[in-house]
Design an enzyme around this catalytic site. Sequence first.
Site, PDB file in Angstrom:
ATOM      1  CD1 TRP A 151      11.971   0.708   6.823  1.00 19.48           C
ATOM      2  CD2 TRP A 151      11.910   2.503   5.496  1.00 19.48           C
ATOM      3  NE1 TRP A 151      11.066   0.466   5.824  1.00 19.48           N
ATOM      4  CE2 TRP A 151      11.010   1.537   5.005  1.00 19.48           C
ATOM      5  CE3 TRP A 151      12.041   3.715   4.814  1.00 19.48           C
ATOM      6  CZ2 TRP A 151      10.230   1.744   3.854  1.00 19.48           C
ATOM      7  CZ3 TRP A 151      11.275   3.930   3.668  1.00 19.48           C
ATOM      8  CH2 TRP A 151      10.383   2.952   3.205  1.00 19.48           C
ATOM      9  CG  ASP A 196      11.140   5.049  11.598  1.00 25.13           C
ATOM     10  OD1 ASP A 196       9.914   4.914  11.824  1.00 25.13           O
ATOM     11  OD2 ASP A 196      11.651   4.873  10.470  1.00 25.13           O
ATOM     12  CE  LYS A 201       5.070   0.598   6.596  1.00 29.13           C
ATOM     13  NZ  LYS A 201       6.310   1.309   6.902  1.00 29.13           N
TER      14      LYS A 201
HETATM   15  C1  LIG Z   1       7.269   2.176   6.079  1.00 31.44           C
HETATM   16  C2  LIG Z   1       8.361   2.729   6.905  1.00 31.44           C
HETATM   17  C3  LIG Z   1       8.905   3.997   6.655  1.00 31.44           C
HETATM   18  C4  LIG Z   1       8.444   4.860   5.509  1.00 31.44           C
HETATM   19  O1  LIG Z   1       7.240   5.427   5.832  1.00 31.44           O
HETATM   20  P1  LIG Z   1       6.514   6.473   4.855  1.00 31.44           P
HETATM   21  O2  LIG Z   1       5.364   6.897   5.683  1.00 31.44           O
HETATM   22  O3  LIG Z   1       6.155   5.742   3.612  1.00 31.44           O
HETATM   23  O4  LIG Z   1       7.477   7.580   4.599  1.00 31.44           O
HETATM   24  C5  LIG Z   1       9.887   4.453   7.498  1.00 31.44           C
HETATM   25  N1  LIG Z   1      10.333   3.721   8.524  1.00 31.44           N
HETATM   26  C6  LIG Z   1       9.847   2.495   8.795  1.00 31.44           C
HETATM   27  C7  LIG Z   1      10.374   1.724   9.956  1.00 31.44           C
HETATM   28  C8  LIG Z   1       8.847   1.959   7.998  1.00 31.44           C
HETATM   29  O5  LIG Z   1       8.355   0.747   8.255  1.00 31.44           O
END
Ligand SMILES: *Cc1c(COP(=O)(O)O)cnc(C)c1O
Length: 362
Positions: free
Chosen positions: A104, A173, A197
Site C-alpha cells: 500500500w 495511512d 478493516k
Molecule cells: C486495504 C488497504 C488499503 C486500500 O483500501 P481501499 O479502501 O480498498 O482503497 C490501503 N491501505 C491499507 C493499509 C490497507 O490495508
Amino acid sequence: MSTKRIHNFNAGPAALPLPVLEEIQASFLNFNGSGMSITEVSHRSKWFDDVINDAVVRIRRLLNMDETYHVLFLQGGASLQFAMIPMNLLRDGESADYVNTGTWATKAIQEAQLLGKSVRVAASSEDRNFCYIPDHIHFDSNAVYAHITSNNTIKGTQWPIYPDTHSVPLTADMSSDFMSRPFDVKPFGLIYAGAQKNIGPAGVCVVIIRDDMLKRASGNIPTMLKYTTHASKNSMYNTPPCFGVYTIQLVMKWLEESIGGLKAMDAINCKKASCLYSVIDASSFYKGTADKNSRSLMNVTFRLPSEELEKKFVQEALMENMGGLKGHRSVGGCRASIYNATTLESVQTLADFMKTFERKNG
Ligand SMILES: *Cc1c(COP(=O)(O)O)cnc(C)c1O
C-alpha cells in the site's frame, strides 16, 4: 434463520462487533422513530445530522483531538487518498517524504509520482520483502509531510512507535489499525483509514486533517477532490455514504461504552496477538514472516512447511468454522487478521486449532 456465525479472520472487509450488527438489525426498519431505515432517510434530515455529528464527536474524544482536527467521511477508499493527499498538499517546488513499508505504501508513492509531484523515499524495507519497519530514518526537514503506513496489512508489519519527524507533519495511512490502540495525534497533520478493516463497512474512508494542512489545499483541484469542499460542508457537500457513517458511529459507541476506550482495546488486541505469536514462536512448523520487533498486532502472517500444507490448513480451519486465513494473493502463506471485532475467544480457538494441526501434520 440460522444465526450461526464464523470465527472471522478476514483482512477486509472484515469482522464487525456483534452488538453493532445487532443494533443495526434491530433498528433497520424503523430508525429512531423515523419510520424509515437509515438507508432511506435524507442526509439533510435531523436523523442523519445526529448520526454524523455523534460520529465526529466520538472519534475526536477517542483520539483526544480538539477542533483543530477536522473529521471527514469520504468515498473512494484509502486508495483515493493516495492521490488526494499530494494533490491538495504539495505545490510546485515542494516535496514530501514517504516511507515504503509494503504494497500500500508503494501505491501511495506511485500515485504521487503519477501526478508529477516531487516525492522522496526516505526509507524502504523492500530489500527484505518488507518484513520489517525501518529504523533511524532521516527525514527532510523541508518536506511538506512525511507519509507512513501505520500497519502493513499484507506484509504483517506495524510501526511499534511512530518515527520522530521533528517539525514535519506526519501523514499516515491507518486503514488497518485505526482505533486499535491509543496514540498521540499531535505530530500528525493528516490521518486516513478505509473503514472496512477496523471500523465499519466498505464505502467510506475517514480522513482527519489538521487545520494548517487544510489551509494548504490549493485552488486548482476538482471540487470533489478538494479537502476544503468536504470540510466546509461537514462531509455533506454531496450525498455522503450514510450507511457507512452510521455504522462507524455505532462502532465508536461500542468502543467507548462497551470496551472502555482505546487503552482497553489495545490491551485486548495485545492479548490476542500474543496468543497467536506464542504458538508460532514455540513451533518450528509455523514460521512468522515479519521480524519480531516489527510484527503487527492486527495481521498475523505466517508460513507452513509447504504450500500443500498451507492449503490444507486453510481448508480444515474452514471446516472448523474459521474463515479468512489465506494469505494475500501477492504473498501466499497464511494470515489471520485479528482486528478489534475479532474476539479473544475466536483467537484462542484458532490457536488451539494451530497446535492440533501441527501435532497431526508436523
Ligand atoms: C486495504 C488497504 C488499503 C486500500 O483500501 P481501499 O479502501 O480498498 O482503497 C490501503 N491501505 C491499507 C493499509 C490497507 O490495508
